[in-house]
Design an enzyme around this catalytic site. Sequence first.
Site, PDB file in Angstrom:
ATOM      1  CD  GLU A   1      12.425 -19.876  18.707  1.00  0.00           C
ATOM      2  OE1 GLU A   1      11.290 -19.685  18.246  1.00  0.00           O
ATOM      3  OE2 GLU A   1      12.841 -19.344  19.744  1.00  0.00           O
TER       4      GLU A   1
ATOM      5  CG  HIS B   1      37.768  -6.955   5.336  1.00  0.00           C
ATOM      6  ND1 HIS B   1      38.933  -6.717   4.640  1.00  0.00           N
ATOM      7  CD2 HIS B   1      36.760  -6.602   4.500  1.00  0.00           C
ATOM      8  CE1 HIS B   1      38.637  -6.205   3.457  1.00  0.00           C
ATOM      9  NE2 HIS B   1      37.324  -6.137   3.338  1.00  0.00           N
TER      10      HIS B   1
ATOM     11  CE  LYS C   1       8.883 -17.944  25.637  1.00  0.00           C
ATOM     12  NZ  LYS C   1       7.651 -17.646  24.917  1.00  0.00           N
TER      13      LYS C   1
END
Length: 467
Positions: free
Chosen positions: A293, A322, A436
Amino acid sequence: MIQLYWKNATDKVIDSRHGVTQGDLDSIHDALLAAHRAVLGQIEAGRLGYAALPGKSEYADQVKALVAKYRSQKITDLVVLGIGGSALGNIALQAALNDATYNLQSDRKRGGPRLFVLDNVDPALVGDVMKFLGRRLNTTLFNVISKSGETAETASQFMIVREMLRKKLGEGFAQHIVATTDMLKGTLHEIAKRDGYDMLPVPDDVGGRFSVLTPVGLFSAAMCGIDIDALLAGAGAMKQRTEIHQWYENPACVLAAVKYIMMTAKGKPMHVMMPYSNRLYLLADWYRQLWAESLGKRLSRDGREVFAGPTPIKALGTTDQHSQVQLYREGPNDKLVVFLEVDKHPREVRVPNVFGEVPGLAYLAKARMSKLLEAEKKATEYALAVSQRPTLTIRFNNISPQSVGEFIYLYEFTTSLMGELLNINAYDQPAVELGKQATFALMGRDGYQDLAKQIKHTVRVDNKYLV
Ligand code: PA5
C-alpha cells in the site's frame, strides 16, 4: 539486537548481473543520502507520526489503564473487529509473541483472554466465532478498530456484535465494547460517545499500516500479556540505528539500497519475505501490506505516471522449500528473497535417539530441531546463491517484544526511505479508496448511485463469456 546480513545479495557471492556491485552502490549513493536526510527531516518536523511513537508513553499508559480495568473483570475472550492496518499488526504480534496454542490453553495458563481477530466479512468465519462466543458473552470484550470509522467490513461486524450484545446483555452492553478510532471525529467516534464505550485513540498523524505501535496494536497485545513497553523500547533502539549517517552502518539504509537496486537495476521487482519461524510468519503479512500500500503507486510526487512498487510476497521456511523454492531457483530471476532467521527459538525440541541403525535417518537422531531448521535455511540460501539468486538475512537473536519492535521500526523507516528513492507518496492509498467507495455503491449507500451505475456496467455477467 536484530541484524541484517547482505553479502549474498552482492557480486561477492553471485554474478554482477544479479548481485549488487560497488558501481551500483556508487550510482545511488547521493540519492540514498538525500532520501535519508529527507526522512530524518520529516521526522524532525513532526510529519511522520509513526516515528514519534517509540518515545511516547502517553498511548501505552492509556492502554495499560484499560487493560487493568478489563483484566480485573476476568475477560475470557477478546475479539478484534478491524481490517488492513487495523488488524494485521494485532495478528502479527499475537502470533510472534504468544504460544501457537495460546487460545487452546486454560484461562489460568493463558493469563489473558483468548484472542480472535475478525479481519474479513466471510460469514462462515464471523458466524463460527459468534457461535463459539454465544455462551460467553458476559466475559467477552470486543475491540472495534477503525480509523475512518466507516470501513464496510468493520462497520458490518460492529453492527452485528452491538445488536447481539444489546439483545443478550441489555443495558450493560456498552461495557463490552472498546472503540479504537479518531478521538475527535467520525462515525464510530460519534456512536462510541453516544453509547458510552471506552475509547482509545488512533493518532491522526499515523496511517493505518503504520499504526501497530499505537493503541490499535498495543491494546490486544497488552490484554494478551505482551510487554508493550519492551515492544516500544525495541522500536526506539532501532530508531537510533536508523539515524546513523554512514549508510553502510545503518540497517534501514542498507535494506533500502539493496531493495532499490534490485528493483531498478537488476530486474527484481518481486520481494519475498521468508521467515524460518512460524512465529514470525505473520509479520510477513504485516510487511506485505506496509510495502504494497505504501509503495505501489501510479503517480510520482511530481505527477508523472510511474507505476512504481516492488511486489511483496510471503513464504515460510522450511514449508515453502517444498512448494516455492523450485520456482525461486529455476523460474525467472526476478526475486530478492529476505530470510528471517532466529538464533534462539522460544522452545527447543530434540529428535529422539531412535533408528540409529537406519542409514537414511541416523543423522537425525539426537538432532535439535532448531539446528535442522537452521541447516535448511542455510541450505536454501546456498542453493539460491548457486543459481545466482540474491538473498538477504534478517537475524533475530530471539523472538521477544524487543526484537519484534526493532523489526517493525526497521521496516517502517525503510518504507519511508523507499518512498523517497522512488519519489512517490508512501502515505496515501488512492487505489484502496476507490474499492471502498465502489463497495458503498454496490451496497446501496446513499450518494453513490452514479458510481453504482458505472460499476454495474463493468461487472454485470455477460453470459456469452460464461462457460
Ligand atoms: O493502511 C491503511 O490505511 C488501510 O489498510 C486501513 O488500515 C484499512 O483500510 C482499515 O481502515 P480503517 O481503520 O479506517 O477502518
